[in-house]
Design a protein around this motif. Structure first.
Motif, mmCIF file in Angstrom:
data_model
loop_
_atom_site.group_PDB
_atom_site.id
_atom_site.type_symbol
_atom_site.label_atom_id
_atom_site.label_comp_id
_atom_site.label_asym_id
_atom_site.label_seq_id
_atom_site.Cartn_x
_atom_site.Cartn_y
_atom_site.Cartn_z
ATOM 1 N N CYS A 1 1.213 -1.624 0.070
ATOM 2 C CA CYS A 1 0.022 -0.110 0.163
ATOM 3 C C CYS A 1 0.595 0.917 0.624
ATOM 4 C CB CYS A 1 -1.189 0.345 1.579
ATOM 5 S SG CYS A 1 -2.485 -1.061 1.277
ATOM 6 N N ALA A 2 1.409 1.040 0.475
ATOM 7 C CA ALA A 2 2.720 2.411 0.830
ATOM 8 C C ALA A 2 3.235 2.845 -0.202
ATOM 9 C CB ALA A 2 3.962 2.061 2.223
ATOM 10 N N SER A 3 3.273 1.777 -0.921
ATOM 11 C CA SER A 3 4.847 1.504 -2.114
ATOM 12 C C SER A 3 3.259 2.463 -3.987
ATOM 13 C CB SER A 3 5.046 0.643 -2.881
ATOM 14 O OG SER A 3 4.138 -0.213 -3.466
ATOM 15 N N ILE A 4 2.690 2.505 -3.145
ATOM 16 C CA ILE A 4 1.302 3.113 -4.562
ATOM 17 C C ILE A 4 1.124 4.445 -4.031
ATOM 18 C CG2 ILE A 4 0.717 1.064 -5.938
ATOM 19 C CD1 ILE A 4 -1.194 0.707 -4.720
ATOM 20 N N GLY A 5 0.701 4.721 -2.742
ATOM 21 C CA GLY A 5 0.416 5.846 -2.569
ATOM 22 C C GLY A 5 -1.209 5.361 -1.804
ATOM 23 N N TRP A 6 -2.071 6.347 -2.754
ATOM 24 C CA TRP A 6 -3.471 5.832 -2.958
ATOM 25 C C TRP A 6 -4.294 5.710 -1.573
ATOM 26 C CZ3 TRP A 6 -5.295 1.739 -6.618
ATOM 27 C CH2 TRP A 6 -6.511 1.784 -7.440
ATOM 28 N N PRO B 1 4.211 -1.407 -11.481
ATOM 29 C CA PRO B 1 5.989 -2.489 -11.355
ATOM 30 C C PRO B 1 6.306 -2.795 -10.302
ATOM 31 C CG PRO B 1 6.278 -0.285 -12.402
ATOM 32 C CD PRO B 1 4.861 -0.129 -12.236
ATOM 33 N N GLN B 2 5.321 -1.993 -9.064
ATOM 34 C CA GLN B 2 5.919 -1.598 -8.124
ATOM 35 C C GLN B 2 5.315 -3.197 -7.221
ATOM 36 O OE1 GLN B 2 4.394 0.238 -9.002
ATOM 37 N NE2 GLN B 2 3.596 1.798 -7.549
#
Length: 471
Positions: A283-288, A350-351
């Motif tokens: 979740c942290a890798s994409i924010g949102w 891709p993350q």
């Protein structure tokens, strides 16, 4: 797709259940018994999706003494109402641009009624305690190609000239601060015009409210035909009949009991994937963190959103029309589309490599040539219908229910005075012309996506005729 990317996409689908994530819920209510014998009522509602459920609920709210029966051919919410992305939009016209093109003189009224309708849905959900994970997060239209960015910027300027507020233009850094994808070049964020929700829980909640208000409901009860009966109407079912003073048809993608309406819609199959729950690190890798709905700006577009348990729904792109408008459960699964969607998901994020999909499903949407619902009556005003929502019915079906009830009451209202309500879309031609026209349009749209958005002669002609095709 490169071989390695295809292998990764295929592996991500290996455990996907072939059913809508929303419907695959242990809390799914038990189906009610089928109708056996004859029933009599003031109002019969045919169809247990959003269209029929809202009609039954609003009919009882308008007149608690009205005797209402609802019949559903399968189970409440099993079709499009339980398989969609859960985007509940204020727009009644499949977006402001489509409304402006078709009804420029009444677009202000349409926008006002649409905003009022979404507010009413939010109020109803709260008042009746419908636990459908309703979140008024808005939606971001994202640009993934330079020409998308130019189009979004021009549209934002047009909105500003018209005095329309609440829609913010986001540059590359701003949009990626909301949701981080290397494919995002910018976006338009409609902050209040869209809510996210759990679509099946909305349908099940509406079912519960209807029953609490006194609606008599029968599932696994298909309406087979519709005929005059004295001063009212009669609908035959497999094990009985329903005699009613008035009938509201909310059958949408399924063949209408008013046969002349059938040529106005065609079924289009749409497909979606749902990931497993993301970890906190993912979740942290994409924010949102804002949990907005998203859609990209291509003709063949994707829609995507976060669920309450931090899964990502990823759908759209392919829109499959079966020759002859054939409806079949076999078409609910399309592995070639799922593989394509999975590859596109990992290109966007891709993350999230290594994430797996827990569910993969499809279903039919009723599409009409103007992209918005149309309305009408039959049998001298005893029957009303609404259809053609074209994938944006989560919110607008409530408005359609209001229209049907107005028409059945013979009332002239702000809704029934609308040209949108009084007019019809152009019907689809018979086969093989319908299939050929839709296929040419789809291929032309795909070509435009790969050619800087430039529309060929076929698409320009469709634009001039007010026709089109949208996934």
């Amino acid at each position: 797709m490169a071989p390695d990317a295809m292998r990764t996409a295929a592996q991500s689908l290996s455990d996907a259940r072939p059913v809508s994530y929303w419907l695959d819920d242990p809390g799914r209510p038990r189906a009610l018994p089928a109708l056996t014998g004859d029933e009599h009522c003031d109002l019969l509602v045919v169809g247990g999706g959003y269209s029929g459920l809202w009609t039954a609920l609003l009919a009882k709210e308008r007149d608690p003494g009205r005797d209402v029966v609802l019949i559903e051919g399968d189970e409440v919410g099993w079709a499009a109402s339980g398989r969609n992305g859960g985007f509940c939009a204020a727009s009644l016209t499949h977006g402001l641009a489509n409304g402006l093109e078709r009804w420029p003189e009444e677009i202000g009224t349409l926008e006002k009624l649409g905003a009022r309708n979404l507010d009413a849905i939010e109020e109803t959900v709260a008042r009746y305690g419908i636990d459908c994970e309703f979140e008024r997060t808005g939606e971001i239209d994202v640009a993934t190609e330079p020409h998308h960015l130019d189009e979004l910027r021009e549209w934002h300027e047009e909105l500003h000239r018209r005095g329309i507020t609440g829609v913010d233009f986001l540059d590359r850094d701003a949009v990626r601060a909301e949701v981080d994808s290397p494919t995002f070049l910018g976006g338009l964020w409609d902050r209040r015009g869209v809510a996210m929700l759990h679509p099946a829980k909305l349908a099940w909640g509406l079912k519960r409210v209807c029953l609490d208000l006194g609606v008599r409901m029968y599932e696994h009860t298909r309406g087979l035909d519709l005929v005059r009966s004295g001063a009212g109407m009669a609908v035959r079912t497999p094990y009985g009949r329903v005699f009613a003073g008035r009938v509201a048809l909310g059958t949408n993608v399924f063949p209408s009991l008013v046969k002349r309406v059938r040529s106005y819609t065609v079924p289009v199959y749409d497909y979606a994937l749902m990931t497993e729950p993301l970890t906190p690190e993912q979740c942290a890798s994409i924010g949102w963190k804002g949990r907005q709905g998203l859609g990209d700006s291509a003709n063949q577009f994707h829609y995507f959103r976060m669920s309450a348990d931090n899964r990502i729904l990823w759908g759209g792109y392919d829109a499959v029309y079966p020759y002859g408008g054939r409806l079949s459960a076999d078409l609910d699964q399309r592995p070639e589309t799922f593989l394509k969607l999975a590859g596109q998901f990992f290109a966007c994020f891709p993350q999230l490599s290594g994430v797996r999909f827990s569910h993969a499903w499809g279903g039919a949407i009723d599409t009409c040539s103007r992209f918005t619902a149309f309305f009408g009556t039959a049998h001298r005003g005893r029957v009303a219908y609404a259809a053609g929502y074209t994938g944006l019915g989560v919110g607008s079906t409530r408005f359609g229910a209001e229209v049907m009830l107005d028409l059945l009451a013979g009332e002239e209202t702000e809704r029934t005075r609308l040209e949108m309500v009084r007019s019809k879309p152009m019907p689809f031609p018979p086969e093989p012309f319908a299939w050929a026209g839709i296929e040419i349009t789809k291929r032309s749209l795909a070509h435009a996506d790969g050619n800087g958005g430039r529309r060929n002669l076929w698409l320009r002609t469709m634009d001039r005729l007010g026709l089109g095709f949208d996934s």
